[in-house]
Design a protein around this motif. Structure first.
Motif, PDB file in Angstrom:
ATOM      1  N   TYR A  43      39.078  70.578  58.968  1.00  0.00           N
ATOM      2  CA  TYR A  43      38.925  70.051  60.327  1.00  0.00           C
ATOM      3  C   TYR A  43      39.862  70.770  61.295  1.00  0.00           C
ATOM      4  O   TYR A  43      39.441  71.228  62.361  1.00  0.00           O
ATOM      5  N   GLU A  47      38.810  73.036  64.468  1.00  0.00           N
ATOM      6  CA  GLU A  47      38.996  72.477  65.809  1.00  0.00           C
ATOM      7  C   GLU A  47      40.255  72.953  66.534  1.00  0.00           C
ATOM      8  O   GLU A  47      40.287  72.924  67.751  1.00  0.00           O
ATOM      9  N   ARG A  94      31.477  75.786  64.652  1.00  0.00           N
ATOM     10  CA  ARG A  94      31.835  74.819  65.704  1.00  0.00           C
ATOM     11  C   ARG A  94      30.646  74.308  66.475  1.00  0.00           C
ATOM     12  O   ARG A  94      30.688  73.213  67.022  1.00  0.00           O
ATOM     13  N   PRO A  98      28.283  67.804  63.011  1.00  0.00           N
ATOM     14  CA  PRO A  98      29.004  67.571  61.753  1.00  0.00           C
ATOM     15  C   PRO A  98      28.111  67.415  60.527  1.00  0.00           C
ATOM     16  O   PRO A  98      28.475  67.848  59.447  1.00  0.00           O
ATOM     17  N   TRP A  99      26.939  66.832  60.676  1.00  0.00           N
ATOM     18  CA  TRP A  99      26.089  66.655  59.500  1.00  0.00           C
ATOM     19  C   TRP A  99      25.560  67.998  59.015  1.00  0.00           C
ATOM     20  O   TRP A  99      25.285  68.149  57.826  1.00  0.00           O
ATOM     21  N   GLN A 101      27.437  70.880  59.569  1.00  0.00           N
ATOM     22  CA  GLN A 101      28.668  71.495  59.075  1.00  0.00           C
ATOM     23  C   GLN A 101      28.941  71.065  57.645  1.00  0.00           C
ATOM     24  O   GLN A 101      29.524  71.814  56.866  1.00  0.00           O
ATOM     25  N   TRP A 143      32.252  64.384  54.969  1.00  0.00           N
ATOM     26  CA  TRP A 143      32.661  65.247  56.075  1.00  0.00           C
ATOM     27  C   TRP A 143      32.324  64.657  57.451  1.00  0.00           C
ATOM     28  O   TRP A 143      33.205  64.608  58.325  1.00  0.00           O
ATOM     29  N   PRO A 144      31.084  64.200  57.706  1.00  0.00           N
ATOM     30  CA  PRO A 144      30.816  63.682  59.066  1.00  0.00           C
ATOM     31  C   PRO A 144      31.736  62.531  59.482  1.00  0.00           C
ATOM     32  O   PRO A 144      32.313  62.598  60.576  1.00  0.00           O
ATOM     33  N   PHE A 147      35.242  63.967  60.082  1.00  0.00           N
ATOM     34  CA  PHE A 147      35.227  64.777  61.298  1.00  0.00           C
ATOM     35  C   PHE A 147      35.238  63.888  62.535  1.00  0.00           C
ATOM     36  O   PHE A 147      36.034  64.090  63.451  1.00  0.00           O
ATOM     37  N   TRP A 148      34.348  62.895  62.563  1.00  0.00           N
ATOM     38  CA  TRP A 148      34.251  62.029  63.749  1.00  0.00           C
ATOM     39  C   TRP A 148      35.531  61.230  63.966  1.00  0.00           C
ATOM     40  O   TRP A 148      35.967  61.050  65.098  1.00  0.00           O
ATOM     41  N   ASP A 151      38.255  63.684  65.139  1.00  0.00           N
ATOM     42  CA  ASP A 151      37.914  64.155  66.479  1.00  0.00           C
ATOM     43  C   ASP A 151      38.169  63.067  67.517  1.00  0.00           C
ATOM     44  O   ASP A 151      38.713  63.335  68.586  1.00  0.00           O
TER      45      ASP A 151
END
Length: 161
Positions: A43, A47, A94, A98-99, A101, A143-144, A147-148, A151
């Motif tokens: 991540y 980012e 980027r 996310p889904w 990624q 991961w999603p 990530f969320w 973020d």
């Protein structure tokens, strides 16, 4: 709260990932444990490349080697390889949601599992358990939300009201 005020988030997320890696799991689920530290490092490399790169991956890997009692430098090597590949393809990654990624992260974590298996063979250690080959799939599914969450915290969108 400005972005500068959230400078604690990177080290806190790394420490939380290490703690999640240390939490005990039932023996049956242990091989399925996602590589939390790799998700967090991924991540930050994607980012915030200005703050996270090969140096962060190496330092996190050494810290994890100490925390998990693994061979010194093993996780550092694995995380640096992952961070290097992520840096190479960061510009492309980027712009995927996310889904999507998650597929790339799953591939990177499968690559990590292969590196781990090669190291075990080279060092004469027991082979990676068969069930452990599913851990990248578990991490890919995680991961999603990871990530969320990171973020939202990084951007200050995690508070309501």
């Amino acid at each position: 709260m400005s972005r500068r005020d959230r400078s604690w988030l990177l080290p806190a997320s790394v420490l939380l990932a290490i703690v999640l890696g240390l939490l005990p799991l039932p023996a049956l689920l242990q091989p399925l444990r996602p590589y939390w530290l790799a998700l967090v490092v991924a991540y930050w490399v994607i980012e915030r490349p200005d703050r996270a790169g090969l140096g962060l991956a190496f330092a996190c890997g050494l810290l994890a080697d100490l925390a998990f009692g693994s061979l010194m430098g093993e996780q550092a090597l694995r995380l640096v390889v992952m961070a290097f590949i992520l840096q190479r393809f960061r510009a492309r990654l980027r712009f995927f949601p996310p889904w999507q990624q998650a597929l790339s992260i799953g591939g990177l974590l499968l690559n990590d599992r292969i590196i781990d298996a090669i190291l075990n063979i080279a060092l004469g250690l027991p082979p990676v358990p068969r069930l452990a080959w599913l851990a990248p799939v578990v991490a890919m599914l995680l991961w999603p939300p990871v990530f969320w969450l990171l973020d939202a915290m990084r951007l200050g969108n995690w508070r309501r009201g």
